[in-house]
Scaffold this motif. Structure first.
Motif, PDB file in Angstrom:
ATOM      1  N   SER A 146       0.809  -1.220   0.000  1.00  0.00           N
ATOM      2  CA  SER A 146       0.000   0.000   0.000  1.00  0.00           C
ATOM      3  C   SER A 146       0.839   1.266   0.000  1.00  0.00           C
ATOM      4  O   SER A 146       0.290   2.362  -0.129  1.00  0.00           O
ATOM      5  N   ALA A 147       2.143   1.116   0.143  1.00  0.00           N
ATOM      6  CA  ALA A 147       2.992   2.299   0.307  1.00  0.00           C
ATOM      7  C   ALA A 147       4.052   2.422  -0.784  1.00  0.00           C
ATOM      8  O   ALA A 147       4.937   3.261  -0.670  1.00  0.00           O
ATOM      9  N   VAL A 148       3.972   1.580  -1.821  1.00  0.00           N
ATOM     10  CA  VAL A 148       4.982   1.645  -2.875  1.00  0.00           C
ATOM     11  C   VAL A 148       4.304   1.952  -4.200  1.00  0.00           C
ATOM     12  O   VAL A 148       3.139   1.597  -4.416  1.00  0.00           O
ATOM     13  N   PRO A 149       5.018   2.621  -5.100  1.00  0.00           N
ATOM     14  CA  PRO A 149       4.429   2.924  -6.406  1.00  0.00           C
ATOM     15  C   PRO A 149       4.249   1.649  -7.220  1.00  0.00           C
ATOM     16  O   PRO A 149       5.102   0.766  -7.199  1.00  0.00           O
ATOM     17  N   LEU A 176     -11.400   3.512 -11.541  1.00  0.00           N
ATOM     18  CA  LEU A 176     -10.210   3.327 -10.713  1.00  0.00           C
ATOM     19  C   LEU A 176     -10.589   3.190  -9.242  1.00  0.00           C
ATOM     20  O   LEU A 176      -9.994   2.384  -8.511  1.00  0.00           O
ATOM     21  N   ALA A 177     -11.596   3.941  -8.804  1.00  0.00           N
ATOM     22  CA  ALA A 177     -12.038   3.842  -7.412  1.00  0.00           C
ATOM     23  C   ALA A 177     -12.634   2.459  -7.129  1.00  0.00           C
ATOM     24  O   ALA A 177     -12.431   1.895  -6.049  1.00  0.00           O
ATOM     25  N   ILE A 178     -13.374   1.891  -8.077  1.00  0.00           N
ATOM     26  CA  ILE A 178     -13.932   0.544  -7.902  1.00  0.00           C
ATOM     27  C   ILE A 178     -12.812  -0.478  -7.832  1.00  0.00           C
ATOM     28  O   ILE A 178     -12.820  -1.384  -6.983  1.00  0.00           O
ATOM     29  N   VAL A 179     -11.821  -0.354  -8.707  1.00  0.00           N
ATOM     30  CA  VAL A 179     -10.676  -1.266  -8.684  1.00  0.00           C
ATOM     31  C   VAL A 179      -9.942  -1.154  -7.354  1.00  0.00           C
ATOM     32  O   VAL A 179      -9.533  -2.162  -6.752  1.00  0.00           O
ATOM     33  N   GLY A 180      -9.782   0.066  -6.846  1.00  0.00           N
ATOM     34  CA  GLY A 180      -9.124   0.256  -5.557  1.00  0.00           C
ATOM     35  C   GLY A 180      -9.918  -0.346  -4.415  1.00  0.00           C
ATOM     36  O   GLY A 180      -9.338  -0.927  -3.482  1.00  0.00           O
ATOM     37  N   LEU A 181     -11.246  -0.239  -4.469  1.00  0.00           N
ATOM     38  CA  LEU A 181     -12.091  -0.847  -3.436  1.00  0.00           C
ATOM     39  C   LEU A 181     -11.901  -2.363  -3.411  1.00  0.00           C
ATOM     40  O   LEU A 181     -11.759  -2.966  -2.343  1.00  0.00           O
ATOM     41  N   LEU A 182     -11.874  -2.987  -4.588  1.00  0.00           N
ATOM     42  CA  LEU A 182     -11.685  -4.434  -4.650  1.00  0.00           C
ATOM     43  C   LEU A 182     -10.285  -4.819  -4.156  1.00  0.00           C
ATOM     44  O   LEU A 182     -10.115  -5.853  -3.497  1.00  0.00           O
ATOM     45  N   ALA A 183      -9.289  -3.993  -4.479  1.00  0.00           N
ATOM     46  CA  ALA A 183      -7.930  -4.274  -4.005  1.00  0.00           C
ATOM     47  C   ALA A 183      -7.860  -4.232  -2.479  1.00  0.00           C
ATOM     48  O   ALA A 183      -7.169  -5.045  -1.853  1.00  0.00           O
TER      49      ALA A 183
END
Length: 295
Positions: A146-149, A176-183
């Motif tokens: 969660s902290a690396v590019p 992108l927000a949906i993909v981030g939620l799933l991640a």
């Protein structure tokens, strides 16, 4: 053990690598980001180095597979590739950068995602593949994900998720927000499975008087299953969650008849993905991003 990774004439000291020149661009990307994307500074003239960052990362991953991420150090990795630690520093700045490179390398293999099953089937397979990867290689959750590019491999996974959403009428930032939620769901779900499994394995070793390095494969699977710290959680609630201290839990469990479905051990993974995607489905319908009859 070798200290240099560049072949050269016998008896001659290795060349001193050229020092990087000051960035000419105003907004130069960090070196680690450039290295992630293969955009390193031009290599000096001379023979091709015998050691590469890719070899170092693969050796580190092999070590993590065998002993966990805690076993990965520059010294141990150097020993695995047959060089001294100093030779590794010619390819990366240290362990922190090694972990960043590992965070991308662990995502090198893309999953098979159905092309014709619609957005939901695609995202379900995509999410499940990540959870399975983390459970298969539990050290992945100890990486600073969660902290690396993100590097090219992780971005390919992202691109795959966007492929599943290609027919969904949403702007890129909402996709992108949906993909981030799933991640985020992947990290939470996988962490629960990995940490409870670790706790169960440690208990079985301890109860059997076995050393910590005893491989999980040598342990009794039934004993590991029984040692799951949440194996009897419903029974604990039924026995101890009384109406005075826990009125809402008591009210719910008072009428509960116990489990009614003999489901596989990983069924709760499917349950979690289903609930999250139900929420995504409701959002897409509210935004008019999918047809009303589309599942």
């Amino acid at each position: 053990m070798r200290t240099d990774d560049t072949p050269g004439p016998a008896g001659q000291p290795p060349e001193t690598p050229e020092q990087p020149q000051p960035a000419a661009r105003e907004h130069e990307l960090p070196v680690v980001v450039q290295r992630l994307w293969g955009d390193a500074a031009p290599r000096r003239r001379g023979p091709k180095p015998a050691l590469s960052a890719g070899q170092i990362v693969r050796a580190a991953m092999d070590l993590a597979d065998a002993e966990g991420l805690a076993a990965v150090s520059m010294a141990r990795v150097a020993e695995a590739v047959g060089y001294t630690s100093m030779a590794l520093y010619r390819h990366m700045s240290g362990k922190d950068e090694l972990l960043i490179l590992m965070s991308d390398a662990v995502a090198a293999d893309l999953p098979d995602i159905p092309e014709d099953g619609g957005w939901r089937a695609g995202l379900e397979a995509w999410t499940r593949a990540q959870i399975d990867l983390a459970i298969t290689r539990p050290w992945m959750l100890d990486l600073p994900l969660s902290a690396v590019p993100p590097g090219p491999n992780r971005v390919r996974w992202m691109d795959q998720a966007f492929g599943a959403l290609r027919d969904v009428d949403l702007p890129a930032d909402e996709k992108l927000a949906i993909v981030g939620l799933l991640a985020q769901h992947v990290l939470g779900e996988a962490r629960v499975h990995v940490e409870t499994r670790r706790a169960a394995v440690e208990k079985v070793r301890r109860d059997a008087g076995l050393p910590d390095e005893t491989p999980e494969a040598d342990l009794d699977p039934a004993a590991i299953e029984a040692a799951d710290p949440f194996a009897d959680f419903e029974t604990v609630l039924l026995k101890y969650a009384g109406p005075q201290a826990y009125p809402n839990l008591f009210a719910s469990f008072a009428s509960w008849q116990g489990g009614t479905i003999d489901s596989p051990a990983d069924d709760d993974i499917a349950f979690g993905i289903t609930v999250v995607l139900d929420g995504v489905d409701a959002y897409l319908r509210r935004r008019g991003a999918i047809d009303g009859d589309e599942s």
